[in-house]
Write a protein that holds these residues in place. Sequence first.
Motif, PDB file in Angstrom:
ATOM      1  N   SER A 103       0.862  -1.183   0.000  1.00  0.00           N
ATOM      2  CA  SER A 103       0.000   0.000   0.000  1.00  0.00           C
ATOM      3  C   SER A 103       0.894   1.226   0.000  1.00  0.00           C
ATOM      4  CB  SER A 103      -0.939   0.011   1.216  1.00  0.00           C
ATOM      5  OG  SER A 103      -0.221  -0.125   2.420  1.00  0.00           O
ATOM      6  N   ASN A 195      -4.918  -3.842   2.134  1.00  0.00           N
ATOM      7  CA  ASN A 195      -5.780  -3.956   0.958  1.00  0.00           C
ATOM      8  C   ASN A 195      -7.044  -4.760   1.255  1.00  0.00           C
ATOM      9  OD1 ASN A 195      -4.480  -3.020  -1.885  1.00  0.00           O
ATOM     10  ND2 ASN A 195      -2.869  -3.529  -0.434  1.00  0.00           N
ATOM     11  N   ASP A 198      -9.334  -2.751   3.374  1.00  0.00           N
ATOM     12  CA  ASP A 198      -9.894  -1.690   2.533  1.00  0.00           C
ATOM     13  C   ASP A 198     -11.047  -2.233   1.701  1.00  0.00           C
ATOM     14  OD1 ASP A 198     -10.116   0.854   1.438  1.00  0.00           O
ATOM     15  OD2 ASP A 198      -8.579   0.513  -0.084  1.00  0.00           O
ATOM     16  N   LYS A 202     -14.927  -0.955   2.036  1.00  0.00           N
ATOM     17  CA  LYS A 202     -15.619  -0.332   0.904  1.00  0.00           C
ATOM     18  C   LYS A 202     -16.775  -1.181   0.369  1.00  0.00           C
ATOM     19  CE  LYS A 202     -12.125   2.803  -0.900  1.00  0.00           C
ATOM     20  NZ  LYS A 202     -10.969   2.687  -0.038  1.00  0.00           N
ATOM     21  N   VAL A 284      -3.545   8.009  -9.071  1.00  0.00           N
ATOM     22  CA  VAL A 284      -4.115   9.157  -8.359  1.00  0.00           C
ATOM     23  C   VAL A 284      -3.025  10.034  -7.726  1.00  0.00           C
ATOM     24  CG1 VAL A 284      -6.312   8.037  -7.909  1.00  0.00           C
ATOM     25  CG2 VAL A 284      -4.452   7.753  -6.268  1.00  0.00           C
ATOM     26  N   LYS A 291       0.934   6.700  -7.047  1.00  0.00           N
ATOM     27  CA  LYS A 291      -0.030   5.969  -6.225  1.00  0.00           C
ATOM     28  C   LYS A 291      -1.257   5.629  -7.055  1.00  0.00           C
ATOM     29  CE  LYS A 291      -1.863   8.514  -3.056  1.00  0.00           C
ATOM     30  NZ  LYS A 291      -2.044   9.293  -1.815  1.00  0.00           N
ATOM     31  N   LYS A 293      -5.283   3.670  -7.460  1.00  0.00           N
ATOM     32  CA  LYS A 293      -6.552   3.389  -6.790  1.00  0.00           C
ATOM     33  C   LYS A 293      -7.280   2.279  -7.540  1.00  0.00           C
ATOM     34  CE  LYS A 293     -10.894   5.597  -5.350  1.00  0.00           C
ATOM     35  NZ  LYS A 293     -11.667   6.863  -5.374  1.00  0.00           N
ATOM     36  N   ASP A 295     -10.813  -0.025  -7.845  1.00  0.00           N
ATOM     37  CA  ASP A 295     -12.248   0.010  -7.552  1.00  0.00           C
ATOM     38  C   ASP A 295     -12.692  -1.379  -7.093  1.00  0.00           C
ATOM     39  OD1 ASP A 295     -14.935   0.418  -7.361  1.00  0.00           O
ATOM     40  OD2 ASP A 295     -15.277   0.661  -9.520  1.00  0.00           O
TER      41      ASP A 295
END
Length: 367
Positions: A103, A195, A198, A202, A284, A291, A293, A295
């Motif tokens: 990460s 991860n 995360d 989400k 991003v 870095k 991102k 989805d």
Amino acid sequence: MKLQRHGTLACLALTATLALSACGSDNNEPASSASASGSAAADCATGTLNTQGSSAQKNAMDEWIKAYQQKCSGAKINYEPSGSGAGIQAFIAGTADFAGSDSALKEEEQPKADAKCVGGAAINLPMVIGPVAIAYNVNGVDNLQLKPATLAKIFAGKVTKWDDPAIKADNPDAKLPSTTINAVHRSDSSGTTDNFTDFLTKTAASDWTFGKAKEWKAPGGTGAAKSDGMASAIKGQDGTIGYVEWSYAENGGLKTAKVGNGAGEFAELTAESAGKTIAGAEVVGQGDDLKMKIDYNTKEAGAYPIVLVTYEIVCSKGLAADKLPLVKGFLGHAASTAGQADLTELGYAPLPETVRAKVEAAVKNLA
């Protein structure tokens, strides 16, 4: 068969992003010419690098180190798979020339990392993309499928038996035993945990209330150190489930679950399904900080949603004069078309070409 699937993953990662019809090199040579032992010329430098971090990228680092040191006889690169958290701390402490992490640097870590970089900043360079498998060992159970909410309940300790109604609802045709669930998590600070949590945050926020972090926050379960420790723990006991990089799951002969995605499907972890999620990743970061991102709620049909990006964290400026040429030479090899092609047989996917070119350029800008 495994090599073919991994090669397909590499191809799909590229084609989904660039709409290419075949996976060749930048010069449209046959794919084999780019991947055959990574035959592209390397920028050789002498000296020693000491680096550490992500165990998820260990197999990739081993391959790159072997290839680079064969080409550059005066180079010595040491990589310790100590875990992402330990790698970042070693970078901040000045004992690692760069760090591997699953990460990107967190907001609170950035100033400490920047302080090591005289006249520059610490940047995140994506080098490896890999799926995270939900691996399990339950006697008599095959083709397990789990929604994110069910996964959250299992790893939060709310679902404790394999014949729980929540698991039955996801697997109406399966004969599930009453075996107690042994949910395994990383005991060390881990980018894979970052991860995975995360993903749970989400996709199943009402059932996962422990947030996103490198350190495991939920109560209960069994801890195991590093990726190989996770694979061994899952394999060693009936009733066990855990999260581990696909390459480790395959090398350990572990069964992997289908995971519910944003399209309402249960997606099997395959070359094609992982490639679909990889294609949706976006950069991003700003400038040479790349870095990315992912989805996790992707609604792409058939997409397997749990995919991680592994970074090398390095100073954009301020590297010691005796280290700079070797850091640039080695990371340049890793980011090259040939270096990325070498990943396809190891259970990883190469970077999409648009991202790979940016990483290669950022390495050349290191000073």
